[in-house]
Design a protein around this motif. Structure first.
Motif, PDB file in Angstrom:
ATOM      1  N   ILE A 109      -4.690  43.263  53.610  1.00  0.00           N
ATOM      2  CA  ILE A 109      -3.406  43.485  52.912  1.00  0.00           C
ATOM      3  C   ILE A 109      -3.089  42.234  52.098  1.00  0.00           C
ATOM      4  N   GLU A 110      -3.090  42.400  50.783  1.00  0.00           N
ATOM      5  CA  GLU A 110      -2.883  41.287  49.848  1.00  0.00           C
ATOM      6  C   GLU A 110      -1.400  41.129  49.521  1.00  0.00           C
ATOM      7  N   GLY A 111      -1.044  39.907  49.091  1.00  0.00           N
ATOM      8  CA  GLY A 111       0.331  39.678  48.656  1.00  0.00           C
ATOM      9  C   GLY A 111       0.742  40.656  47.569  1.00  0.00           C
TER      10      GLY A 111
ATOM     11  N   GLN B 260       1.635  25.444  47.181  1.00  0.00           N
ATOM     12  CA  GLN B 260       2.876  26.132  47.579  1.00  0.00           C
ATOM     13  C   GLN B 260       2.494  27.371  48.391  1.00  0.00           C
ATOM     14  N   ALA B 261       3.282  27.700  49.418  1.00  0.00           N
ATOM     15  CA  ALA B 261       2.956  28.821  50.316  1.00  0.00           C
ATOM     16  C   ALA B 261       1.571  28.635  50.926  1.00  0.00           C
ATOM     17  N   GLY B 262       1.390  27.511  51.590  1.00  0.00           N
ATOM     18  CA  GLY B 262       0.083  27.182  52.174  1.00  0.00           C
ATOM     19  C   GLY B 262      -0.383  28.167  53.227  1.00  0.00           C
ATOM     20  N   ALA B 263       0.528  28.905  53.857  1.00  0.00           N
ATOM     21  CA  ALA B 263       0.134  29.850  54.914  1.00  0.00           C
ATOM     22  C   ALA B 263      -0.232  31.220  54.359  1.00  0.00           C
ATOM     23  N   SER B 264      -0.143  31.385  53.040  1.00  0.00           N
ATOM     24  CA  SER B 264      -0.487  32.674  52.417  1.00  0.00           C
ATOM     25  C   SER B 264      -2.011  32.829  52.362  1.00  0.00           C
TER      26      SER B 264
ATOM     27  N   ALA C  51       5.520  25.446  53.530  1.00  0.00           N
ATOM     28  CA  ALA C  51       5.675  26.719  54.248  1.00  0.00           C
ATOM     29  C   ALA C  51       7.098  26.768  54.791  1.00  0.00           C
ATOM     30  N   SER C  52       7.458  27.962  55.300  1.00  0.00           N
ATOM     31  CA  SER C  52       8.845  28.169  55.729  1.00  0.00           C
ATOM     32  C   SER C  52       9.115  27.728  57.164  1.00  0.00           C
ATOM     33  N   SER C  53       8.105  27.229  57.880  1.00  0.00           N
ATOM     34  CA  SER C  53       8.384  26.706  59.232  1.00  0.00           C
ATOM     35  C   SER C  53       7.338  25.670  59.637  1.00  0.00           C
TER      36      SER C  53
ATOM     37  N   GLU D 231       5.889  25.624  62.504  1.00  0.00           N
ATOM     38  CA  GLU D 231       4.810  26.313  63.222  1.00  0.00           C
ATOM     39  C   GLU D 231       3.731  26.767  62.238  1.00  0.00           C
ATOM     40  N   ARG D 232       4.164  27.276  61.099  1.00  0.00           N
ATOM     41  CA  ARG D 232       3.194  27.738  60.101  1.00  0.00           C
ATOM     42  C   ARG D 232       2.380  26.554  59.567  1.00  0.00           C
ATOM     43  N   LEU D 233       3.044  25.453  59.319  1.00  0.00           N
ATOM     44  CA  LEU D 233       2.326  24.278  58.802  1.00  0.00           C
ATOM     45  C   LEU D 233       1.330  23.749  59.827  1.00  0.00           C
TER      46      LEU D 233
ATOM     47  N   MET E 197      -0.167  28.379  37.860  1.00  0.00           N
ATOM     48  CA  MET E 197       0.873  29.344  38.228  1.00  0.00           C
ATOM     49  C   MET E 197       0.219  30.714  38.394  1.00  0.00           C
ATOM     50  N   VAL E 198       0.243  31.245  39.628  1.00  0.00           N
ATOM     51  CA  VAL E 198      -0.657  32.356  39.922  1.00  0.00           C
ATOM     52  C   VAL E 198       0.033  33.555  40.561  1.00  0.00           C
ATOM     53  N   GLY E 199       1.338  33.469  40.835  1.00  0.00           N
ATOM     54  CA  GLY E 199       1.962  34.624  41.469  1.00  0.00           C
ATOM     55  C   GLY E 199       3.461  34.517  41.554  1.00  0.00           C
ATOM     56  N   GLY E 200       4.052  35.602  42.069  1.00  0.00           N
ATOM     57  CA  GLY E 200       5.505  35.674  42.176  1.00  0.00           C
ATOM     58  C   GLY E 200       5.941  36.162  43.548  1.00  0.00           C
ATOM     59  N   ALA E 201       5.332  35.587  44.602  1.00  0.00           N
ATOM     60  CA  ALA E 201       5.643  36.045  45.964  1.00  0.00           C
ATOM     61  C   ALA E 201       7.126  35.893  46.302  1.00  0.00           C
TER      62      ALA E 201
ATOM     63  N   GLY F 217      -1.147  29.479  33.430  1.00  0.00           N
ATOM     64  CA  GLY F 217      -1.195  30.740  34.152  1.00  0.00           C
ATOM     65  C   GLY F 217      -2.626  31.048  34.564  1.00  0.00           C
ATOM     66  N   VAL F 218      -2.776  31.678  35.746  1.00  0.00           N
ATOM     67  CA  VAL F 218      -4.112  32.066  36.225  1.00  0.00           C
ATOM     68  C   VAL F 218      -4.050  33.524  36.693  1.00  0.00           C
ATOM     69  N   PHE F 219      -4.949  34.345  36.177  1.00  0.00           N
ATOM     70  CA  PHE F 219      -5.013  35.763  36.578  1.00  0.00           C
ATOM     71  C   PHE F 219      -6.466  36.144  36.817  1.00  0.00           C
ATOM     72  N   LEU F 220      -6.837  36.223  38.093  1.00  0.00           N
ATOM     73  CA  LEU F 220      -8.228  36.547  38.432  1.00  0.00           C
ATOM     74  C   LEU F 220      -8.631  37.907  37.871  1.00  0.00           C
ATOM     75  N   GLY F 221      -7.674  38.846  37.856  1.00  0.00           N
ATOM     76  CA  GLY F 221      -7.977  40.210  37.409  1.00  0.00           C
ATOM     77  C   GLY F 221      -8.597  40.259  36.022  1.00  0.00           C
ATOM     78  N   ALA F 222      -8.230  39.299  35.180  1.00  0.00           N
ATOM     79  CA  ALA F 222      -8.776  39.286  33.821  1.00  0.00           C
ATOM     80  C   ALA F 222     -10.162  38.665  33.767  1.00  0.00           C
TER      81      ALA F 222
ATOM     82  N   GLY G 211      -2.356  33.397  57.023  1.00  0.00           N
ATOM     83  CA  GLY G 211      -3.627  34.017  56.631  1.00  0.00           C
ATOM     84  C   GLY G 211      -3.422  35.519  56.494  1.00  0.00           C
ATOM     85  N   ARG G 212      -4.470  36.282  56.749  1.00  0.00           N
ATOM     86  CA  ARG G 212      -4.436  37.706  56.419  1.00  0.00           C
ATOM     87  C   ARG G 212      -4.135  38.626  57.602  1.00  0.00           C
ATOM     88  N   VAL G 213      -3.491  39.747  57.272  1.00  0.00           N
ATOM     89  CA  VAL G 213      -3.280  40.862  58.196  1.00  0.00           C
ATOM     90  C   VAL G 213      -4.168  42.008  57.714  1.00  0.00           C
TER      91      VAL G 213
HETATM   92  N1  LIG Z   1      -2.791  35.929  39.442  1.00  0.00           N
HETATM   93  C1  LIG Z   1      -3.733  36.288  40.305  1.00  0.00           C
HETATM   94  O1  LIG Z   1      -4.900  36.401  39.948  1.00  0.00           O
HETATM   95  C2  LIG Z   1      -3.350  36.491  41.737  1.00  0.00           C
HETATM   96  C3  LIG Z   1      -4.345  36.630  42.714  1.00  0.00           C
HETATM   97  C4  LIG Z   1      -3.965  36.717  44.054  1.00  0.00           C
HETATM   98  C5  LIG Z   1      -2.621  36.733  44.381  1.00  0.00           C
HETATM   99  N2  LIG Z   1      -1.697  36.647  43.404  1.00  0.00           N
HETATM  100  C6  LIG Z   1      -0.267  36.639  43.719  1.00  0.00           C
HETATM  101  O2  LIG Z   1      -0.021  35.491  44.510  1.00  0.00           O
HETATM  102  C7  LIG Z   1       1.052  35.761  45.404  1.00  0.00           C
HETATM  103  C8  LIG Z   1       0.617  35.426  46.806  1.00  0.00           C
HETATM  104  O3  LIG Z   1      -0.455  36.269  47.199  1.00  0.00           O
HETATM  105  P1  LIG Z   1      -1.045  36.158  48.675  1.00  0.00           P
HETATM  106  O4  LIG Z   1      -1.992  37.248  48.844  1.00  0.00           O
HETATM  107  O5  LIG Z   1      -1.473  34.776  48.913  1.00  0.00           O
HETATM  108  O6  LIG Z   1       0.308  36.444  49.498  1.00  0.00           O
HETATM  109  P2  LIG Z   1       0.586  36.494  51.066  1.00  0.00           P
HETATM  110  O7  LIG Z   1      -0.638  36.135  51.818  1.00  0.00           O
HETATM  111  O8  LIG Z   1       1.250  37.786  51.356  1.00  0.00           O
HETATM  112  O9  LIG Z   1       1.628  35.313  51.268  1.00  0.00           O
HETATM  113  C9  LIG Z   1       2.791  35.183  50.494  1.00  0.00           C
HETATM  114  C10 LIG Z   1       3.550  33.951  51.007  1.00  0.00           C
HETATM  115  O10 LIG Z   1       4.604  33.658  50.113  1.00  0.00           O
HETATM  116  C11 LIG Z   1       5.625  32.984  50.808  1.00  0.00           C
HETATM  117  N3  LIG Z   1       6.903  33.486  50.306  1.00  0.00           N
HETATM  118  C12 LIG Z   1       7.807  32.724  49.628  1.00  0.00           C
HETATM  119  N4  LIG Z   1       8.862  33.475  49.281  1.00  0.00           N
HETATM  120  C13 LIG Z   1       8.633  34.722  49.761  1.00  0.00           C
HETATM  121  C14 LIG Z   1       9.399  35.937  49.736  1.00  0.00           C
HETATM  122  N5  LIG Z   1      10.606  36.020  49.142  1.00  0.00           N
HETATM  123  N6  LIG Z   1       8.883  37.033  50.335  1.00  0.00           N
HETATM  124  C15 LIG Z   1       7.669  36.973  50.932  1.00  0.00           C
HETATM  125  N7  LIG Z   1       6.897  35.841  51.003  1.00  0.00           N
HETATM  126  C16 LIG Z   1       7.382  34.736  50.405  1.00  0.00           C
HETATM  127  C17 LIG Z   1       5.430  33.289  52.296  1.00  0.00           C
HETATM  128  O11 LIG Z   1       5.161  32.031  52.974  1.00  0.00           O
HETATM  129  P3  LIG Z   1       6.352  31.166  53.613  1.00  0.00           P
HETATM  130  O12 LIG Z   1       7.135  32.079  54.517  1.00  0.00           O
HETATM  131  O13 LIG Z   1       5.655  30.091  54.344  1.00  0.00           O
HETATM  132  O14 LIG Z   1       7.151  30.709  52.415  1.00  0.00           O
HETATM  133  C18 LIG Z   1       4.175  34.147  52.358  1.00  0.00           C
HETATM  134  O15 LIG Z   1       3.282  33.746  53.361  1.00  0.00           O
HETATM  135  C19 LIG Z   1       1.446  37.203  45.167  1.00  0.00           C
HETATM  136  O16 LIG Z   1       2.528  37.212  44.249  1.00  0.00           O
HETATM  137  C20 LIG Z   1       0.215  37.800  44.525  1.00  0.00           C
HETATM  138  O17 LIG Z   1       0.524  38.910  43.709  1.00  0.00           O
HETATM  139  C21 LIG Z   1      -2.035  36.536  42.099  1.00  0.00           C
END
Ligand SMILES: NC(=O)c1ccc[n+]([C@@H]2O[C@H](COP(=O)([O-])OP(=O)(O)OC[C@H]3O[C@@H](n4cnc5c(N)ncnc54)[C@H](OP(=O)(O)O)[C@@H]3O)[C@@H](O)[C@H]2O)c1
Length: 320
Positions: A39-41, A144-148, A169-171, A173-175, A234-238, A259-264, A314-316
């Motif tokens: 399950i991806e962000g 940023q968001a090192g636990a993602s 990270a937000s806690s 424990e996560r760090l 700059m790679v996402g908008g989590a 900006g970085v977009f792997l999809g392209a 990490g991942r779920v």
């Molecule tokens: N451009 C590209 O090529 C590309 C490729 C891959 C992913 N992405 C994007 O990068 C982002 C992260 O992807 P990922 O797979 O690493 O995500 P992920 O594993 O689901 O992790 C997202 C992290 O963001 C933090 N976060 C900060 N604010 C948040 C909020 N309001 N709601 C939820 N989480 C929040 C959380 O960490 P804390 O709780 O510690 O803050 C969470 O662990 C996504 O936006 C994704 O679409 C872009």
């Protein structure tokens, strides 16, 4: 086949476990029996507000499994091969059809579950650091968001390249869980001001590179954390905020917001081969894949809710 589907965007409860038509194998593609869904962000963001290509819609970028059918024009895969796959949607299902160019070989003996996590997270982190971030040994990186998913990959890749690694990270424990991947300094952004902490930890110099997958106000902090000639990938908008930022501090310091977009890039030879290299390195024990927890595919709603609780590091995965 069974799939986790939704009929409308919304919170995790929109996900239902239902029958869905089997996908067909295309001449240039492969059909995969899915063994693990990563399950991806982007999956949680798409469920929340992305387009529904079909109704109901099967969300999801990434899954790994076994090839059960090979298109007539495909020469580099055979039935029985284990693969990691990526695509715009369709991962949350028992079967997946993808172009052969969106699948990577899982080396013998490497866990398909771990491989299923790799293409987007590691491919993206590697591009943020090296292809676009131009990281060099001896530099300092802020993740940023090192636990993602992207964050855990970026920490490891930056550390082994000889960088000093900071992450947010937000806690605490996560760090703490990130230290074994090479994290030098963790910043809990709920209890500390990130820019102030970065300046304290770098003797007021700032960092050479930031990997920012959060955006919004976090991205503003990334820009303000930069050293002279520093770069932000700059790679996402989590963070699900608007992306309005003040870039006035870039020019005077010869700083870059990239900006970085792997999809392209992913279908091109460079990115495709880079991802296969990263999978091979993980299979050889040179990189570590962090799986936080697995859920049955039938419990996709609970898995998405768990991710949104911000407890996962990490991942779920979903297991059909
Ligand atoms: N451009 C590209 O090529 C590309 C490729 C891959 C992913 N992405 C994007 O990068 C982002 C992260 O992807 P990922 O797979 O690493 O995500 P992920 O594993 O689901 O992790 C997202 C992290 O963001 C933090 N976060 C900060 N604010 C948040 C909020 N309001 N709601 C939820 N989480 C929040 C959380 O960490 P804390 O709780 O510690 O803050 C969470 O662990 C996504 O936006 C994704 O679409 C872009």
């Amino acid at each position: 086949m069974k799939a986790a589907v939704y009929y409308e965007n919304g919170d995790p409860s929109v996900l239902k476990y239902e029958d869905f038509p089997d996908p067909v194998c295309h001449p240039k593609g492969i059909l995969v029996r899915v063994e693990a869904v990563s399950i991806e962000g982007g999956d949680t963001l798409n469920r929340f507000g992305g387009p529904l290509v079909t109704k109901p819609h099967v969300v999801g970028y990434q899954a790994g499994g076994e090839v059960i059918e090979v298109g007539s024009e495909v020469t580099n895969f055979k039935v029985g091969d284990k693969v990691a796959t990526s695509g715009a949607f369709g991962s949350h299902a028992e079967l997946r059809s993808v172009p052969a160019r969106s699948a990577w070989h899982v080396p013998n003996g490497f866990d398909v579950k771990k491989a299923s996590v790799m293409p987007v997270a590691f491919g993206t982190a590697d591009d943020c650091l090296f292809e676009f971030g131009h990281l060099k040994a001896g530099e300092t990186v802020l993740v940023q968001a090192g636990a993602s998913g992207v964050g855990v990959a970026a920490i490891q890749l930056a550390k082994r390249a000889g960088a000093t690694v900071l992450a947010t990270a937000s806690s605490d424990e996560r760090l703490e869980k990130l230290k074994r991947f090479g994290l030098d300094h963790g910043i809990n952004y709920r209890t500390h001001d990130v820019v102030q902490e970065v300046m304290r930890l770098t003797d007021k110099k700032g960092v050479n590179l930031v990997v920012d997958s959060v955006g919004g106000s976090t991205l503003q902090g990334s820009i303000l954390s930069l050293a002279y000639r520093g770069r932000v990938s700059m790679v996402g908008g989590a963070g699900r905020e608007g992306m309005k930022v003040d870039v006035s501090s870039l020019m005077g310091g010869n700083r870059t917001l990239q900006g970085v977009f792997l999809g392209a890039e992913i279908a091109g030879d460079r990115a495709y081969n880079n991802i296969q290299r990263l999978i091979n390195e993980a299979a050889a024990g040179q990189l570590e894949v962090l799986i936080d927890r697995t859920f049955p595919l039938s419990e996709a709603a609970a898995a998405h809710a768990y991710i949104e609780s911000r407890k996962a590091v990490g991942r779920v995965l979903l297991i059909p």
